[in-house]
Write a protein that holds these residues in place. Structure first.
Motif, short mmCIF file in Angstrom:
data_model
loop_
_atom_site.label_atom_id
_atom_site.label_comp_id
_atom_site.label_asym_id
_atom_site.label_seq_id
_atom_site.Cartn_x
_atom_site.Cartn_y
_atom_site.Cartn_z
N ASP A 1 8.79 -47.53 8.08
CA ASP A 1 7.93 -47.84 9.22
C ASP A 1 7.48 -46.60 9.99
N THR B 1 3.81 -33.38 1.09
CA THR B 1 4.49 -34.55 0.52
C THR B 1 4.22 -34.67 -0.97
N GLU C 1 5.75 -44.21 8.49
CA GLU C 1 4.61 -43.66 7.76
C GLU C 1 3.41 -43.48 8.71
N GLY C 2 2.84 -42.28 8.68
CA GLY C 2 1.69 -41.97 9.52
C GLY C 2 2.04 -41.54 10.93
N SER C 3 3.31 -41.57 11.30
CA SER C 3 3.70 -41.18 12.66
C SER C 3 3.72 -39.66 12.79
N PRO D 1 9.03 -43.06 3.73
CA PRO D 1 8.70 -43.08 5.15
C PRO D 1 9.01 -44.38 5.86
N LEU E 1 6.42 -37.59 11.06
CA LEU E 1 6.31 -37.30 9.64
C LEU E 1 5.00 -36.61 9.30
N THR E 2 4.31 -36.09 10.30
CA THR E 2 3.05 -35.41 10.07
C THR E 2 3.19 -33.94 10.43
N ARG F 1 0.12 -34.34 3.90
CA ARG F 1 -0.06 -35.02 2.62
C ARG F 1 0.14 -34.06 1.44
N ARG G 1 12.86 -38.08 4.20
CA ARG G 1 12.12 -39.28 4.60
C ARG G 1 10.62 -39.17 4.29
N PHE G 2 10.14 -37.97 3.94
CA PHE G 2 8.73 -37.84 3.60
C PHE G 2 8.37 -38.69 2.38
#
Length: 474
Positions: free
Chosen positions: A228, A204, A230-232, A226, A235-236, A201, A222-223
Motif C-alpha cells: 500500500d 527499482t 506504492e507511489g508514496s 511496495p 518509496l520515491t 522507477r 520494500r521497493f
C-alpha cells in the motif's frame, strides 16, 4: 539513540514482561519466524510444516512425535488482529489438487497459530497431564531484513555505497540504464516530481534486474514489494551523487528527507512490532539457485547472509538493542530444494550452506543462541534413481518439469567436496566456474496420493522442526 528509541524500547520491554507473565499463568507461546530471500520457498515450507504437524505420519525424526507424546495438533484463531492470516488452506489446496501448482510467494507479513497438545517428558510425566504449546508462525520476506543496515546510515552514506556497488563488475550491466539516466540529473536542481519518479522507477528496475539475475544483496527491500506504499514519497527516492551545494528545495534534500521517512515509516515499525517478538528463526536459502547463477551470485548471497545475521545480533550501540526485549534462541539456516540433488550430495550442500554463513556466525555474538545448518525440501518433488554412465553408477533425480509437465531425469552436476573451493572462487571475483557449472531444473509439485495420517512428502522437515521447537515439547 534518540528519546523516541528509548521510549519505544521501554514500552517493548513492558509488553514483553506482560506477555511473559501471561505465558507463565496460561499456555506457553513459541513465535517462529520464517524468512528467506526471493524464491527460497517460504510459503511452501510453512504450508508443508503445518500440514505435517496436523498429520504426523512423516515426522518420525521429531522427538515428541517419535516418542508418541503428541496427542493432537489443531489450528487456532488468528493470534494478531492487526496482521493477515497465512492462507494455509488455500496454499495446501494448490499443492494437493489433481494438477498441483506451487503457491504464490511471500509478498507481505502474515501469521498463523498452531496449538500442540503434548504429554510432558520426565520422571514425573505420568503424574502430569497434557499441556498445550501454541506455535505462532510469522512469515515475512527476507528482503525486509536487508533494510536493517539502512538504520545506521544517512542518505549520503547510503548513496555512496549504492552507487559504488552499482558500478562494480557484478552489477554494472544491470545498472547501466539507471546510471545513464542519472548522468543527466542535477542533484542540486529544484525538486521536479517527474524527475524524482523517473529516478525511483529506474532504480527499482535495477533492483529487479539484480534479483532476476540471482543476486540478492540489495536494499531498500520494500521497493520490490511496495504494497500500500506504492507511489508514496517514502518509496520515491534513489541514490544520488552528493552535490557541493543543495538548497532546501533541491532534489538531493527531497530524497534525503524521503530516505529518513522510509526508515521511520517502514523499517522501524517492522522490527519494533514483529521482528523483536520472535523466539525462534529459520532462514531459507536457495543455495542451488545461486550456484547455478555463478560465482557473483554466490558472493552476493554470502553478503546477504552476513546482513541478515546482523539482525540477530544487536550490539551495545545498535538502534535495534532498545527493541529487543526478547532474543532469538535458535536460528536454523536451511538450504532448500534438496530434492533437486541425489541424497549422496546432500552432505556437500549442507557444507556449502555452513560455509556461506561461517564468517558471519563467527563475527556474531549470539549471546547463547543455538545455530544450525542443513539441507531440506519442504515438499519433495522428485524421486531418486541410479543409472549406468560409462560403467559407473550416477545418482539422478526424476520429476515433472514445471514448464512442460514432462517426466525428466536430471543429474545437475557434482558439488565440490570442499565448500571453500566454491566460496574462494566467489570471493575472488571469478566470472564463472571452471567446469561446466551446475544445472537447475524447476520441478512441478508431485501428484499427492493423500494417504491418511501423512502430510506432503519432504526431506528433513521433521529434523528442522525438532531443532526449532523440539525442546519446547519436552
Amino acid at each position: 539513540m534518540g528519546i523516541t528509541d528509548i521510549t519505544d524500547g521501554v514500552l517493548r520491554r513492558i509488553e514483553d514482561a506482560q506477555d511473559g507473565a501471561r505465558e507463565m499463568l496460561l499456555d506457553p507461546v513459541v513465535r517462529l519466524g520464517v524468512t528467506g530471500l526471493s524464491r527460497a520457498g517460504k510459503t511452501v515450507f510453512i504450508t508443508s510444516l503445518v500440514a505435517n504437524l496436523l498429520e504426523r505420519g512423516r515426522m518420525a525424526q521429531m522427538g515428541a512425535v517419535g516418542e508418541g507424546r503428541i496427542a493432537s495438533v489443531y489450528l487456532q484463531p488468528q493470534p494478531d488482529d492487526s496482521l493477515p492470516r497465512f492462507d494455509f488452506e488455500g496454499h495446501l489446496a494448490k499443492l494437493t489438487a489433481p494438477d498441483p501448482t506451487w503457491p504464490d510467494s511471500t509478498r507481505a507479513i502474515s501469521t498463523l497459530r498452531l496449538s500442540i497438545r503434548v504429554q510432558p517428558k520426565g520422571l514425573l510425566s505420568g503424574l502430569r497431564g497434557l499441556r498445550t504449546v501454541h506455535l505462532d508462525i510469522v512469515d515475512y520476506p527476507g528482503e525486509w531484513l536487508l533494510d536493517l543496515p539502512l538504520m545506521t546510515l544517512d542518505y549520503a552514506q547510503w548513496s555512496e555505497q549504492a552507487l559504488n556497488a552499482a558500478r562494480s563488475p557484478a552489477r554494472r550491466d544491470h545498472a547501466a540504464q539507471w546510471l545513464a539516466g542519472l548522468d543527466q540529473v542535477d542533484p542540486a536542481a529544484k525538486l521536479d516530481e517527474s524527475v524524482a519518479g523517473e529516478q525511483a522507477r529506474a532504480f527499482t528496475n535495477y533492483l529487479a534486474a539484480m534479483r532476476a539475475a540471482g543476486l540478492s544483496d540489495f536494499a531498500p527491500g520494500r521497493f520490490l514489494m511496495p504494497g500500500d506504499l506504492e507511489g508514496s514519497p517514502a518509496l520515491t527516492f534513489a541514490p544520488l551523487p552528493k552535490p557541493d551545494k543543495g538548497g532546501s528545495r533541491s532534489l538531493w534534500r527531497a530524497f534525503e528527507r524521503r530516505f529518513e521517512s522510509y526508515k521511520r515509516l517502514v523499517v522501524k515499525p517492522f522490527f519494533r512490532n514483529h521482528f523483536a517478538r520472535i523466539d525462534r528463526q529459520i532462514v531459507l536459502i536457495d543455495a542451488l539457485g545461486a550456484i547455478h547463477a555463478g560465482p557473483q551470485a554466490v558472493a552476493d548471497l554470502r553478503g546477504s547472509m552476513a546482513d541478515i545475521l546482523e539482525a540477530f545480533r544487536p550490539g551495545p550501540n545498535s538502534w535495534l538493542t532498545s527493541f529487543m526485549g526478547r532474543r532469538v534462541e535458535r536460528i536454523l539456516f536451511a538450504a532448500t530444494k534438496a530434492d533437486h540433488l541425489h541424497h549422496t550430495q546432500h552432505a556437500e550442500l549442507t557444507a556449502i550452506m555452513e560455509a556461506l554463513v561461517a564468517d558471519a556466525r563467527r563475527r556474531a555474538d549470539f549471546r547463547g543462541a543455538q545455530t544450525g545448518a542443513m539441507a531440506l525440501a519442504a515438499v519433495r518433488a522428485t524421486v531418486e534413481q541410479m543409472v549406468d554412465h560409462g560403467g559407473q553408477e550416477l545418482g539422478m533425480v526424476r520429476g515433472r518439469a514445471l514448464d512442460t509437465g514432462r517426466d525428466i531425469a536430471l543429474h545437475p552436476g557434482d558439488l565440490p567436496r570442499d565448500p571453500n573451493a566454491l566460496i574462494g572462487m566467489a570471493t575472488s571475483g571469478a566470472q564463472s566456474w571452471l567446469d561446466d557449472g551446475y544445472s537447475v531444473m524447476r520441478f512441478a509439485p508431485p501428484r499427492l496420493t493423500g494417504i491418511a495420517g501423512e502430510g506432503p512428502p519432504h526431506i528433513r522437515l521433521d529434523r528442522a522442526a525438532e531443532f526449532l521447537i523440539g525442546d519446547k515439547l519436552r
